[in-house]
Design an enzyme around this catalytic site. Structure first.
Site, PDB file in Angstrom:
ATOM      1  N   ASN A 171       1.942  -0.058 -16.463  1.00  0.00           N
ATOM      2  CA  ASN A 171       1.065   0.858 -16.939  1.00  0.00           C
ATOM      3  C   ASN A 171      -0.094   0.385 -17.808  1.00  0.00           C
ATOM      4  O   ASN A 171       0.157  -0.142 -19.225  1.00  0.00           O
ATOM      5  CB  ASN A 171       1.785   1.967 -17.852  1.00  0.00           C
ATOM      6  CG  ASN A 171       0.923   3.060 -18.491  1.00  0.00           C
ATOM      7  OD1 ASN A 171       0.008   3.301 -18.351  1.00  0.00           O
ATOM      8  ND2 ASN A 171       1.535   3.858 -19.464  1.00  0.00           N
ATOM      9  N   TRP A 172      -1.359   0.309 -17.719  1.00  0.00           N
ATOM     10  CA  TRP A 172      -2.258  -0.356 -18.439  1.00  0.00           C
ATOM     11  C   TRP A 172      -2.731   0.381 -19.438  1.00  0.00           C
ATOM     12  O   TRP A 172      -3.526  -0.052 -20.416  1.00  0.00           O
ATOM     13  CB  TRP A 172      -3.504  -0.914 -17.722  1.00  0.00           C
ATOM     14  CG  TRP A 172      -3.150  -1.971 -16.557  1.00  0.00           C
ATOM     15  CD1 TRP A 172      -2.028  -2.572 -16.454  1.00  0.00           C
ATOM     16  CD2 TRP A 172      -4.040  -2.561 -15.361  1.00  0.00           C
ATOM     17  NE1 TRP A 172      -1.955  -3.210 -15.184  1.00  0.00           N
ATOM     18  CE2 TRP A 172      -3.389  -3.289 -14.973  1.00  0.00           C
ATOM     19  CE3 TRP A 172      -5.480  -2.436 -15.367  1.00  0.00           C
ATOM     20  CZ2 TRP A 172      -3.950  -4.154 -13.786  1.00  0.00           C
ATOM     21  CZ3 TRP A 172      -6.018  -3.382 -14.177  1.00  0.00           C
ATOM     22  CH2 TRP A 172      -5.337  -3.981 -13.648  1.00  0.00           C
ATOM     23  N   LYS A 173      -2.432   1.748 -19.657  1.00  0.00           N
ATOM     24  CA  LYS A 173      -2.836   2.572 -20.600  1.00  0.00           C
ATOM     25  C   LYS A 173      -4.248   2.490 -20.929  1.00  0.00           C
ATOM     26  O   LYS A 173      -5.020   2.110 -20.093  1.00  0.00           O
ATOM     27  CB  LYS A 173      -2.121   2.088 -22.091  1.00  0.00           C
ATOM     28  CG  LYS A 173      -0.604   1.969 -21.721  1.00  0.00           C
ATOM     29  CD  LYS A 173       0.350   2.127 -23.134  1.00  0.00           C
ATOM     30  CE  LYS A 173       1.724   1.867 -22.741  1.00  0.00           C
ATOM     31  NZ  LYS A 173       2.709   2.357 -23.812  1.00  0.00           N
ATOM     32  N   GLY A 191       6.724   0.503 -26.712  1.00  0.00           N
ATOM     33  CA  GLY A 191       5.481  -0.407 -27.473  1.00  0.00           C
ATOM     34  C   GLY A 191       5.983  -0.749 -28.590  1.00  0.00           C
ATOM     35  O   GLY A 191       5.360  -1.274 -29.506  1.00  0.00           O
ATOM     36  N   GLY A 227       4.530  -1.335 -19.802  1.00  0.00           N
ATOM     37  CA  GLY A 227       3.321  -1.028 -20.572  1.00  0.00           C
ATOM     38  C   GLY A 227       2.829  -2.574 -21.115  1.00  0.00           C
ATOM     39  O   GLY A 227       2.150  -3.209 -20.154  1.00  0.00           O
ATOM     40  N   GLY A 228       2.992  -2.720 -22.223  1.00  0.00           N
ATOM     41  CA  GLY A 228       2.303  -4.004 -22.953  1.00  0.00           C
ATOM     42  C   GLY A 228       2.452  -5.425 -21.978  1.00  0.00           C
ATOM     43  O   GLY A 228       1.570  -6.008 -21.607  1.00  0.00           O
ATOM     44  N   SER A 241       9.354  -1.263 -23.647  1.00  0.00           N
ATOM     45  CA  SER A 241       9.323  -2.802 -24.021  1.00  0.00           C
ATOM     46  C   SER A 241      10.165  -3.668 -22.864  1.00  0.00           C
ATOM     47  O   SER A 241      10.695  -4.728 -23.359  1.00  0.00           O
ATOM     48  CB  SER A 241       9.816  -3.051 -25.485  1.00  0.00           C
ATOM     49  OG  SER A 241       9.416  -2.200 -26.355  1.00  0.00           O
ATOM     50  N   GLU A 301       2.963   9.396 -23.984  1.00  0.00           N
ATOM     51  CA  GLU A 301       2.039   9.648 -24.932  1.00  0.00           C
ATOM     52  C   GLU A 301       1.158  10.539 -24.585  1.00  0.00           C
ATOM     53  O   GLU A 301       0.444  11.441 -25.341  1.00  0.00           O
ATOM     54  CB  GLU A 301       0.971   8.106 -24.683  1.00  0.00           C
ATOM     55  CG  GLU A 301       1.720   7.012 -25.558  1.00  0.00           C
ATOM     56  CD  GLU A 301       1.438   5.743 -24.848  1.00  0.00           C
ATOM     57  OE1 GLU A 301       0.736   5.600 -24.008  1.00  0.00           O
ATOM     58  OE2 GLU A 301       2.446   4.680 -24.988  1.00  0.00           O
TER      59      GLU A 301
HETATM   60  C1  PEP Z   1       4.900   2.459 -21.119  1.00  0.00           C
HETATM   61  O1  PEP Z   1       3.711   2.509 -21.441  1.00  0.00           O
HETATM   62  O2  PEP Z   1       5.336   3.156 -20.178  1.00  0.00           O
HETATM   63  C2  PEP Z   1       5.609   1.617 -21.704  1.00  0.00           C
HETATM   64  C3  PEP Z   1       7.183   1.697 -21.289  1.00  0.00           C
HETATM   65  O3  PEP Z   1       5.271   0.803 -22.717  1.00  0.00           O
HETATM   66  P1  PEP Z   1       5.793  -0.585 -22.988  1.00  0.00           P
HETATM   67  O4  PEP Z   1       6.429  -1.446 -22.090  1.00  0.00           O
HETATM   68  O5  PEP Z   1       4.594  -1.459 -23.921  1.00  0.00           O
HETATM   69  O6  PEP Z   1       6.868  -0.309 -24.459  1.00  0.00           O
END
Ligand code: PEP
Length: 256
Positions: free
Chosen positions: A9-11, A173, A234-235, A213, A97
């Protein structure tokens, strides 16, 4: 064994050129990868460009969000059909989010899930508790409410193709991950809810990802857990090397 699914997920990150460059790096880094199902979820404005770059590769593409209506006066929104016509095969639904920053309700999640299914997109329904809810001992109650509301009125045959992502909000995150045991327990609980709604066979076939994470350093341990059928990243999906390393961990797991 269920096919592991590793999604990025690039957000709200990556300008057009950066998105293309990341897609090209993934194309090079993941060429010939077999085993896990892989997809990235770029911002909608670059979705078609990323889909073009990734055509013919093992990496699919999804939208981060859709509106549940097929069209009309909904300024700023995109429909499931629009996402599909731009090259999406998947869509996230009810990411935390969306729920907590934009006030998306369980009812919207349900409408979006149905709209995605109707348009032929694979929905990835995100559920998970906040830190306060976890500390209050309400994790199961929250997850149960979210899962049951999301799937309200959905038939077994359609549910089988839906992916659920368990993402404890406090782990997204933040660098914190849920312990493998705690995660496994919630995954088993979600699967029991799905079995109650759709029968054991369908529930066993459905994938439940973990998100929060996830990174190269913890991917193999998370994926080794019974009932964790992949990762929503995500990140760590914003960097080609780290996302490829997570996919490699999944490919290794898939072979065991
Ligand atoms: C996400 O955005 O779904 C996510 C799990 O983010 P991160 O890996 O940065 O915690």
């Amino acid at each position: 064994m269920r096919k592991l699914a590793v999604f990025g997920n690039w957000k709200m990150n990556k300008l057009l050129g950066e998105a293309r460059a990341l897609a090209q790096s993934l194309k090079a880094g993941l060429a010939g990868t077999t085993g896990p199902e892989i997809a990235v979820f770029p911002p909608s404005v670059v979705l078609s460009a990323v889909a073009r770059e990734l055509r013919g590769t093992p990496v699919g593409v999804g939208a981060q969000n859709i509106h549940y209506e097929p069209g009309g006066a909904f300024t700023g929104e995109i429909s499931a059909e629009m996402a599909r016509s731009a090259g999406a095969q998947y869509t996230l639904i009810g990411h935390s989010e969306r729920r907590h920053v934009f006030g998306e309700t369980d009812q919207w999640v349900n409408l979006k899930l149905k709209s995605a299914l109707e348009a032929g997109l694979v929905p990835v329904v995100c559920v998970g508790e906040t830190l306060q809810q976890r500390e209050d001992g309400a994790t199961r109650e929250v997850v149960q409410r979210q899962v049951q509301a999301a799937f309200e009125g959905v038939e077994s045959a359609q549910a089988a193709g839906v992916i659920v992502a368990y993402e404890p909000v406090w782990a997204i995150g933040t660098g914190k991950t849920a312990t493998a045991q705690a995660t496994q327990e919630v995954h088993a609980f979600i699967r029991s809810l799905l079995a109650g709604a759709f029968g054991e066979e369908t529930a066993q076939a459905m994938r439940i990802q973990y998100g929060g994470s996830a990174k190269p350093a913890n991917a193999a341990e998370l994926l080794a857990q019974e009932g964790i059928d992949g990762l929503l990243v995500g990140g760590a999906s914003l960097d080609a090397d780290s996302f490829c390393a997570i996919v490699t961990a999944a490919a290794g797991q898939a072979q065991q």
